[in-house]
Design a protein around this motif. Structure first.
Motif, mmCIF file in Angstrom:
data_model
loop_
_atom_site.group_PDB
_atom_site.id
_atom_site.type_symbol
_atom_site.label_atom_id
_atom_site.label_comp_id
_atom_site.label_asym_id
_atom_site.label_seq_id
_atom_site.Cartn_x
_atom_site.Cartn_y
_atom_site.Cartn_z
ATOM 1 N N TYR A 54 9.480 2.799 -7.057
ATOM 2 C CA TYR A 54 10.814 2.428 -7.554
ATOM 3 C C TYR A 54 11.896 2.996 -6.640
ATOM 4 C CZ TYR A 54 14.743 1.819 -10.772
ATOM 5 O OH TYR A 54 15.944 1.454 -11.335
ATOM 6 N N GLN A 55 12.869 2.166 -6.265
ATOM 7 C CA GLN A 55 13.990 2.565 -5.395
ATOM 8 C C GLN A 55 13.502 3.150 -4.065
ATOM 9 O OE1 GLN A 55 17.171 2.068 -5.984
ATOM 10 N NE2 GLN A 55 17.313 1.695 -8.169
ATOM 11 N N LEU A 56 12.317 2.743 -3.631
ATOM 12 C CA LEU A 56 11.725 3.360 -2.439
ATOM 13 C C LEU A 56 12.580 3.147 -1.198
ATOM 14 C CD1 LEU A 56 9.352 4.855 -1.128
ATOM 15 C CD2 LEU A 56 8.203 2.646 -0.854
ATOM 16 N N GLU A 104 2.246 -1.539 11.722
ATOM 17 C CA GLU A 104 1.587 -0.733 10.700
ATOM 18 C C GLU A 104 0.611 0.263 11.326
ATOM 19 O OE1 GLU A 104 1.110 -2.745 6.369
ATOM 20 O OE2 GLU A 104 -0.451 -3.163 7.826
ATOM 21 N N LYS A 105 0.533 1.425 10.716
ATOM 22 C CA LYS A 105 -0.480 2.390 11.125
ATOM 23 C C LYS A 105 -1.802 1.998 10.488
ATOM 24 C CE LYS A 105 2.713 6.273 11.648
ATOM 25 N NZ LYS A 105 3.059 7.653 11.217
ATOM 26 N N SER A 106 -2.888 2.167 11.239
ATOM 27 C CA SER A 106 -4.187 1.789 10.701
ATOM 28 C C SER A 106 -4.634 2.742 9.599
ATOM 29 C CB SER A 106 -5.232 1.746 11.821
ATOM 30 O OG SER A 106 -5.292 3.001 12.490
ATOM 31 N N ASN A 107 -4.200 3.988 9.665
ATOM 32 C CA ASN A 107 -4.555 4.978 8.640
ATOM 33 C C ASN A 107 -3.292 5.652 8.104
ATOM 34 O OD1 ASN A 107 -7.526 4.868 8.797
ATOM 35 N ND2 ASN A 107 -7.191 5.600 10.892
ATOM 36 N N PRO A 108 -2.581 4.964 7.202
ATOM 37 C CA PRO A 108 -1.342 5.548 6.677
ATOM 38 C C PRO A 108 -1.625 6.763 5.816
ATOM 39 C CG PRO A 108 -1.979 3.647 5.383
ATOM 40 C CD PRO A 108 -2.931 3.704 6.538
ATOM 41 N N ARG A 109 -0.662 7.660 5.763
ATOM 42 C CA ARG A 109 -0.814 8.848 4.924
ATOM 43 C C ARG A 109 0.448 9.034 4.090
ATOM 44 N NH1 ARG A 109 -2.552 14.351 6.852
ATOM 45 N NH2 ARG A 109 -2.976 14.424 4.620
ATOM 46 N N GLY A 110 0.235 9.533 2.874
ATOM 47 C CA GLY A 110 1.363 9.883 2.023
ATOM 48 C C GLY A 110 2.244 8.700 1.709
ATOM 49 N N VAL A 111 3.557 8.927 1.824
ATOM 50 C CA VAL A 111 4.524 7.912 1.410
ATOM 51 C C VAL A 111 4.385 6.617 2.203
ATOM 52 C CG1 VAL A 111 6.380 8.637 2.988
ATOM 53 C CG2 VAL A 111 6.965 7.618 0.778
ATOM 54 N N GLU A 112 3.853 6.692 3.436
ATOM 55 C CA GLU A 112 3.660 5.480 4.243
ATOM 56 C C GLU A 112 2.718 4.484 3.559
ATOM 57 O OE1 GLU A 112 1.986 7.117 7.755
ATOM 58 O OE2 GLU A 112 3.864 7.934 8.509
ATOM 59 N N SER A 113 1.819 4.993 2.717
ATOM 60 C CA SER A 113 0.866 4.115 2.038
ATOM 61 C C SER A 113 1.539 3.208 1.027
ATOM 62 C CB SER A 113 -0.201 4.958 1.316
ATOM 63 O OG SER A 113 -0.948 5.724 2.228
ATOM 64 N N LEU A 114 2.704 3.617 0.534
ATOM 65 C CA LEU A 114 3.327 2.899 -0.578
ATOM 66 C C LEU A 114 3.723 1.477 -0.210
ATOM 67 C CD1 LEU A 114 5.544 5.685 -2.212
ATOM 68 C CD2 LEU A 114 3.397 4.732 -3.081
ATOM 69 N N TRP A 115 4.029 1.231 1.069
ATOM 70 C CA TRP A 115 4.399 -0.137 1.474
ATOM 71 C C TRP A 115 3.377 -0.735 2.445
ATOM 72 C CZ3 TRP A 115 7.390 4.079 3.226
ATOM 73 C CH2 TRP A 115 7.346 4.329 4.601
ATOM 74 N N HIS A 116 2.246 -0.062 2.639
ATOM 75 C CA HIS A 116 1.234 -0.533 3.587
ATOM 76 C C HIS A 116 0.475 -1.726 3.013
ATOM 77 C CE1 HIS A 116 -2.272 -0.373 6.303
ATOM 78 N NE2 HIS A 116 -1.471 0.268 7.138
ATOM 79 N N SER A 117 0.008 -2.606 3.884
ATOM 80 C CA SER A 117 -0.681 -3.818 3.440
ATOM 81 C C SER A 117 -1.964 -3.501 2.671
ATOM 82 C CB SER A 117 -1.000 -4.718 4.636
ATOM 83 O OG SER A 117 -1.858 -4.056 5.545
#
Length: 296
Positions: A54-56, A104-117
Motif C-alpha cells: 500500500y502506498q509503495l 529487474e534483478k534476478s534475485n530481488p531482496r527485501g522491498v525490491e521483491s514487492l514489485w518484482h515479476s
C-alpha cells in the motif's frame, strides 16, 4: 498481519526488517509448490504483503526512488507536471507509461521483491488456484496497490500482469465470484490496468463483455455494489474514450440500456454511480460514427 496495517511508520519498519519479506514470499512459493494455496498461513502471508504494498510508490526509500524515477525526471522539461507523482496531462502520462523501470534483478531482496515479476506471478497464481476469499482479495488488492499511481512502477507492473504473465483470464474469473469484496477488488484492479493506453485493446478484448455483464440491471442495491458499479463505469470509460471499436463492443454487449438506467437514478445514496454512468454516456456520445447505432 495486524501490525502491517498499522500505518505508514509500521509499513516502513516492516519493509526494512531484514529477511521478513523474503520469508513471506518463500513460504507462499512453497505452499503453491505443495498444492496448498488454501492454508491459513498463506492467507496471512499474502495479507501482510498486500498491506506492505500500500502506498509503495510514495513511501519508497529515497535510494530506490532515485533509481526508479531517474529516467522519469529526464522527461522533457517542457512537459509540466504536478509534482513527482501526479499529472493531469494525457500526453505526459503517455510518456510516463513508456518510461521503463531499470532492469529487474534476478534475485530481488527485501522491498525490491514487492514489485518484482516473481511476486506478481505468485499473486496471479493464487488468484487462479486459491478458493479462500481473503487470499483472493489480498492477491487482487496487492496488484491493485502496485498498479495505482502514475509513475513507471505502476505501468511496468500493469504490463507484466496483462502481457507478460497473461493475468487477465484469472482476473476475469474473479468478476463472477459470489463474494462482493473480491469482485469489487477485481474491478478496481482492472480500472487501474485500463489507464495504460497500450494495454486497453488487450483488456477490452478479454474482459469488456464481462464488465458489462456484471453491471446491475437497475439501481445498485448496496454500498459495495454501488462502489463496484462506479469502478466498472470508469473502467469502461477508460477503454472506450479513445476507441470507437471498444465503444461498439460495449454496444454489442447490450451495455447501453444498463448504463442509461444507472445514470437516471437521482438517489443521493447512489449518486456516485449515477455520475460515473453519466460521464461514460457523455464519452460514448463523442463517437459520432456510432450515433445511428446508438439510436437503434
Amino acid at each position: 498481519r495486524n501490525m502491517s496495517s498499522a500505518g505508514p511508520e509500521g509499513r516502513k519498519k516492516m519493509r526494512e526488517c531484514d529477511g521478513l519479506i523474503d520469508s513471506l514470499v518463500y513460504y507462499i512459493q512453497g505452499a503453491i509448490a505443495d498444492h496448498e494455496p488454501n492454508d491459513k498461513a498463506t492467507e496471512n502471508c499474502v495479507c501482510i504483503l498486500h498491506n506492505l504494498s500500500y502506498q509503495l510508490e510514495i513511501e519508497l526509500p529515497e535510494s530506490y526512488a532515485q533509481n526508479i524515477y531517474m529516467q522519469r525526471r529526464n522527461i522533457s522539461s517542457n512537459d509540466k507536471t504536478a509534482g513527482c507523482f501526479g499529472t493531469r496531462s494525457r500526453k505526459v502520462k503517455e510518456k510516463q507509461q513508456d518510461t521503463p523501470l531499470p532492469e529487474e534483478k534476478s534475485n530481488p531482496r527485501g522491498v525490491e521483491s514487492l514489485w518484482h515479476s516473481t511476486l506478481i506471478r505468485i499473486y496471479l497464481s493464487l488468484i487462479a488456484k486459491s478458493t479462500r476469499s481473503y487470499t483472493q482479495e489480498a492477491s487482487l488488492g496487492a496488484l491493485q496497490n502496485l498498479t495505482a499511481g502514475t509513475g513507471p512502477m505502476p505501468f511496468a507492473v500493469a504490463r507484466t500482469v496483462v502481457q507478460k504473465a497473461n493475468g487477465l483470464p484469472g482476473i476475469r474469473t474473479m468478476l463472477h465470484v459470489s463474494h462482493p469484496t473480491v469482485k469489487k477488488t477485481a474491478v478496481s484492479l482492472l480500472r487501474n490496468l485500463s489507464r495504460n493506453t497500450s494495454l486497453q485493446s488487450d483488456i477490452a478484448r478479454e474482459v469488456l463483455p464481462d464488465l458489462v455483464l456484471i453491471l446491475p440491471e437497475s439501481v445498485p442495491g448496496s454500498d459495495i455494489v454501488c462502489e463496484t458499479t462506479v469502478s466498472i463505469c470508469y473502467t469502461l470509460y477508460n477503454l472506450t474514450q479513445s476507441s470507437s471499436h471498444n465503444a461498439r463492443l460495449l454496444l454489442s454487449a447490450d451495455g447501453l440500456p444498463k448504463i442509461i438506467t444507472i445514470s437516471m437514478n437521482d438517489s443521493n445514496m447512489f449518486s456516485k454511480a449515477s455520475r460515473a454512468a453519466s460521464v461514460l454516456l457523455y464519452s460514448l456520445w463523442s463517437h459520432t460514427d456510432l450515433h445511428s447505432a446508438y439510436k437503434k
